[in-house]
Design a protein around this motif. Structure first.
Motif, PDB file in Angstrom:
ATOM      1  N   THR A  94      56.990  47.044  41.918  1.00 52.30           N
ATOM      2  CA  THR A  94      56.115  47.785  41.019  1.00 52.30           C
ATOM      3  C   THR A  94      55.860  46.945  39.783  1.00 52.30           C
ATOM      4  O   THR A  94      56.783  46.427  39.177  1.00 52.30           O
ATOM      5  CB  THR A  94      56.767  49.121  40.611  1.00 52.30           C
ATOM      6  N   LEU A  95      54.594  46.800  39.426  1.00 54.23           N
ATOM      7  CA  LEU A  95      54.230  46.048  38.233  1.00 54.23           C
ATOM      8  C   LEU A  95      53.935  47.021  37.103  1.00 54.23           C
ATOM      9  O   LEU A  95      53.353  48.084  37.317  1.00 54.23           O
ATOM     10  CB  LEU A  95      52.993  45.190  38.499  1.00 54.23           C
ATOM     11  N   GLU A  96      54.328  46.651  35.901  1.00 52.07           N
ATOM     12  CA  GLU A  96      54.043  47.451  34.720  1.00 52.07           C
ATOM     13  C   GLU A  96      52.693  47.001  34.159  1.00 52.07           C
ATOM     14  O   GLU A  96      52.623  46.265  33.182  1.00 52.07           O
ATOM     15  CB  GLU A  96      55.156  47.277  33.677  1.00 52.07           C
ATOM     16  N   TYR A  97      51.625  47.453  34.818  1.00 47.32           N
ATOM     17  CA  TYR A  97      50.274  47.072  34.421  1.00 47.32           C
ATOM     18  C   TYR A  97      49.930  47.795  33.136  1.00 47.32           C
ATOM     19  O   TYR A  97      50.258  48.949  33.001  1.00 47.32           O
ATOM     20  CB  TYR A  97      49.287  47.436  35.534  1.00 47.32           C
ATOM     21  N   PRO A  98      49.316  47.208  32.158  1.00 49.33           N
ATOM     22  CA  PRO A  98      48.678  45.910  32.080  1.00 49.33           C
ATOM     23  C   PRO A  98      49.573  44.796  31.538  1.00 49.33           C
ATOM     24  O   PRO A  98      49.135  43.666  31.429  1.00 49.33           O
ATOM     25  CB  PRO A  98      47.495  46.165  31.150  1.00 49.33           C
ATOM     26  N   GLU A  99      50.822  45.105  31.162  1.00 42.53           N
ATOM     27  CA  GLU A  99      51.711  44.055  30.655  1.00 42.53           C
ATOM     28  C   GLU A  99      51.987  43.002  31.721  1.00 42.53           C
ATOM     29  O   GLU A  99      52.027  41.822  31.450  1.00 42.53           O
ATOM     30  CB  GLU A  99      53.031  44.644  30.135  1.00 42.53           C
ATOM     31  N   GLN A 100      52.234  43.423  32.938  1.00 45.08           N
ATOM     32  CA  GLN A 100      52.456  42.510  34.060  1.00 45.08           C
ATOM     33  C   GLN A 100      51.205  42.526  34.925  1.00 45.08           C
ATOM     34  O   GLN A 100      50.786  43.574  35.410  1.00 45.08           O
ATOM     35  CB  GLN A 100      53.655  42.946  34.893  1.00 45.08           C
ATOM     36  N   ARG A 101      50.617  41.363  35.113  1.00 46.71           N
ATOM     37  CA  ARG A 101      49.396  41.266  35.917  1.00 46.71           C
ATOM     38  C   ARG A 101      49.739  40.784  37.322  1.00 46.71           C
ATOM     39  O   ARG A 101      50.624  39.942  37.487  1.00 46.71           O
ATOM     40  CB  ARG A 101      48.417  40.277  35.284  1.00 46.71           C
ATOM     41  N   PRO A 102      49.034  41.292  38.337  1.00 45.61           N
ATOM     42  CA  PRO A 102      49.288  40.801  39.693  1.00 45.61           C
ATOM     43  C   PRO A 102      48.772  39.380  39.858  1.00 45.61           C
ATOM     44  O   PRO A 102      47.870  38.949  39.137  1.00 45.61           O
ATOM     45  CB  PRO A 102      48.500  41.776  40.574  1.00 45.61           C
ATOM     46  N   THR A 103      49.353  38.650  40.803  1.00 43.67           N
ATOM     47  CA  THR A 103      48.862  37.302  41.077  1.00 43.67           C
ATOM     48  C   THR A 103      47.559  37.423  41.866  1.00 43.67           C
ATOM     49  O   THR A 103      47.458  38.207  42.811  1.00 43.67           O
ATOM     50  CB  THR A 103      49.878  36.482  41.881  1.00 43.67           C
ATOM     51  N   ILE A 104      46.578  36.654  41.454  1.00 44.76           N
ATOM     52  CA  ILE A 104      45.256  36.701  42.084  1.00 44.76           C
ATOM     53  C   ILE A 104      45.227  35.676  43.212  1.00 44.76           C
ATOM     54  O   ILE A 104      45.525  34.503  42.995  1.00 44.76           O
ATOM     55  CB  ILE A 104      44.161  36.369  41.058  1.00 44.76           C
ATOM     56  N   PRO A 105      44.886  36.081  44.423  1.00 40.38           N
ATOM     57  CA  PRO A 105      44.824  35.114  45.523  1.00 40.38           C
ATOM     58  C   PRO A 105      43.670  34.126  45.341  1.00 40.38           C
ATOM     59  O   PRO A 105      42.676  34.437  44.691  1.00 40.38           O
ATOM     60  CB  PRO A 105      44.607  35.990  46.763  1.00 40.38           C
ATOM     61  N   THR A 106      43.830  32.937  45.902  1.00 36.30           N
ATOM     62  CA  THR A 106      42.752  31.954  45.825  1.00 36.30           C
ATOM     63  C   THR A 106      41.556  32.486  46.613  1.00 36.30           C
ATOM     64  O   THR A 106      41.704  33.146  47.640  1.00 36.30           O
ATOM     65  CB  THR A 106      43.184  30.598  46.410  1.00 36.30           C
ATOM     66  N   GLY A 107      40.371  32.193  46.117  1.00 40.74           N
ATOM     67  CA  GLY A 107      39.165  32.683  46.769  1.00 40.74           C
ATOM     68  C   GLY A 107      38.789  34.092  46.361  1.00 40.74           C
ATOM     69  O   GLY A 107      37.846  34.663  46.909  1.00 40.74           O
ATOM     70  N   TYR A 108      39.505  34.667  45.406  1.00 40.96           N
ATOM     71  CA  TYR A 108      39.194  36.012  44.932  1.00 40.96           C
ATOM     72  C   TYR A 108      37.839  36.023  44.245  1.00 40.96           C
ATOM     73  O   TYR A 108      37.521  35.130  43.468  1.00 40.96           O
ATOM     74  CB  TYR A 108      40.282  36.479  43.959  1.00 40.96           C
ATOM     75  N   ARG A 109      37.029  37.002  44.545  1.00 39.97           N
ATOM     76  CA  ARG A 109      35.705  37.115  43.927  1.00 39.97           C
ATOM     77  C   ARG A 109      35.726  38.259  42.928  1.00 39.97           C
ATOM     78  O   ARG A 109      35.676  39.423  43.297  1.00 39.97           O
ATOM     79  CB  ARG A 109      34.647  37.358  44.993  1.00 39.97           C
ATOM     80  N   GLY A 110      35.792  37.896  41.653  1.00 44.99           N
ATOM     81  CA  GLY A 110      35.792  38.892  40.593  1.00 44.99           C
ATOM     82  C   GLY A 110      34.426  39.008  39.964  1.00 44.99           C
ATOM     83  O   GLY A 110      33.404  38.766  40.603  1.00 44.99           O
ATOM     84  N   ALA A 111      34.408  39.332  38.703  1.00 46.08           N
ATOM     85  CA  ALA A 111      33.150  39.571  37.987  1.00 46.08           C
ATOM     86  C   ALA A 111      32.343  38.288  37.826  1.00 46.08           C
ATOM     87  O   ALA A 111      32.892  37.254  37.449  1.00 46.08           O
ATOM     88  CB  ALA A 111      33.447  40.173  36.627  1.00 46.08           C
ATOM     89  N   PRO A 112      31.041  38.335  38.084  1.00 48.93           N
ATOM     90  CA  PRO A 112      30.191  37.153  37.868  1.00 48.93           C
ATOM     91  C   PRO A 112      29.959  36.923  36.374  1.00 48.93           C
ATOM     92  O   PRO A 112      29.771  37.872  35.616  1.00 48.93           O
ATOM     93  CB  PRO A 112      28.887  37.501  38.580  1.00 48.93           C
ATOM     94  N   THR A 113      29.994  35.650  35.977  1.00 43.33           N
ATOM     95  CA  THR A 113      29.786  35.269  34.586  1.00 43.33           C
ATOM     96  C   THR A 113      28.900  34.028  34.528  1.00 43.33           C
ATOM     97  O   THR A 113      28.760  33.326  35.524  1.00 43.33           O
ATOM     98  CB  THR A 113      31.114  34.950  33.881  1.00 43.33           C
ATOM     99  N   LEU A 114      28.350  33.760  33.365  1.00 46.04           N
ATOM    100  CA  LEU A 114      27.602  32.525  33.136  1.00 46.04           C
ATOM    101  C   LEU A 114      28.522  31.525  32.460  1.00 46.04           C
ATOM    102  O   LEU A 114      29.358  31.907  31.637  1.00 46.04           O
ATOM    103  CB  LEU A 114      26.387  32.781  32.235  1.00 46.04           C
ATOM    104  N   VAL A 115      28.375  30.246  32.797  1.00 36.99           N
ATOM    105  CA  VAL A 115      29.203  29.208  32.193  1.00 36.99           C
ATOM    106  C   VAL A 115      28.311  28.142  31.551  1.00 36.99           C
ATOM    107  O   VAL A 115      27.156  27.976  31.919  1.00 36.99           O
ATOM    108  CB  VAL A 115      30.150  28.553  33.226  1.00 36.99           C
TER     109      VAL A 115
END
Length: 181
Positions: free
Chosen positions: A38-59
């Motif tokens: 059990t993670l104490e979210y938001p203090e502890q964040r889950p590990t994000i797998p490689t290739g994860y597609r999150g929010a699109p942003t401009l760079v």
């Protein structure tokens, strides 16, 4: 003609549902003695797998310039039509005048976005990236329509491996010096 299939009658044990109840209890007792993570979210964040597609942003490029040239390919390829771009012109006197266009307005409606990644794949300038941002919250629907400034704020600067515009600007300068001789 429809084929009629006859059901066999339930046995005494099947009518009491005891086998199903006992099967459910077995699953429950197995999970009780397992170690829980059990993670104490938001203090502890889950590990994000490689290739994860999150929010699109401009760079931006390493020089802090906009990479987007308003080609609108991402807008056309977006299945839910979550992207809206208004192309703008760059004045000839601007230091980035070697880039023909830049977006006047760029909006992504995060409520419509399905995080498919097509916008990132189609972008010829590598200006739009799906970051590992998975927690988007707001107090109104309008706050989840990200404008150009918000998208750059979330995206930041991204390393550029080909420096396309630097090479084009250097070629233009070389051509100017070559004409003067």
């Amino acid at each position: 003609m429809a084929k009629v299939i006859e059901r066999r009658p339930l046995t005494f044990w099947e009518r009491t549902y005891l086998p199903q109840i006992l099967g459910g209890l077995v699953v429950t007792f197995r999970s009780i003695f397992r170690r829980h993570e059990t993670l104490e979210y938001p203090e502890q964040r889950p590990t994000i797998p490689t290739g994860y597609r999150g929010a699109p942003t401009l760079v931006k490029d390493p020089h802090g310039r906009e990479k987007c040239v308003s080609c609108q390919l991402c807008e056309f390829v977006c299945p839910p039509k979550a992207i809206r771009i208004t192309p703008g012109e760059i004045p000839y006197t601007d230091p980035e005048a070697h880039v023909e266009k830049a977006p006047k307005e760029f909006e992504i409606n995060m409520l419509r976005c399905i995080y498919c990644g097509l916008c990132e794949e189609v972008c010829p300038e590598e200006a739009i990236w799906l970051q590992d941002i998975y927690s988007l919250s707001a107090t109104s629907r309008g706050a989840l329509v990200h404008n150009k400034q918000k998208l750059y704020e979330l995206g930041g600067t991204r390393p550029d491996s080909h420096f396309k515009w630097d090479k084009k600007l250097a070629a233009e300068k070389a051509a100017e010096h070559g004409d003067g001789h």
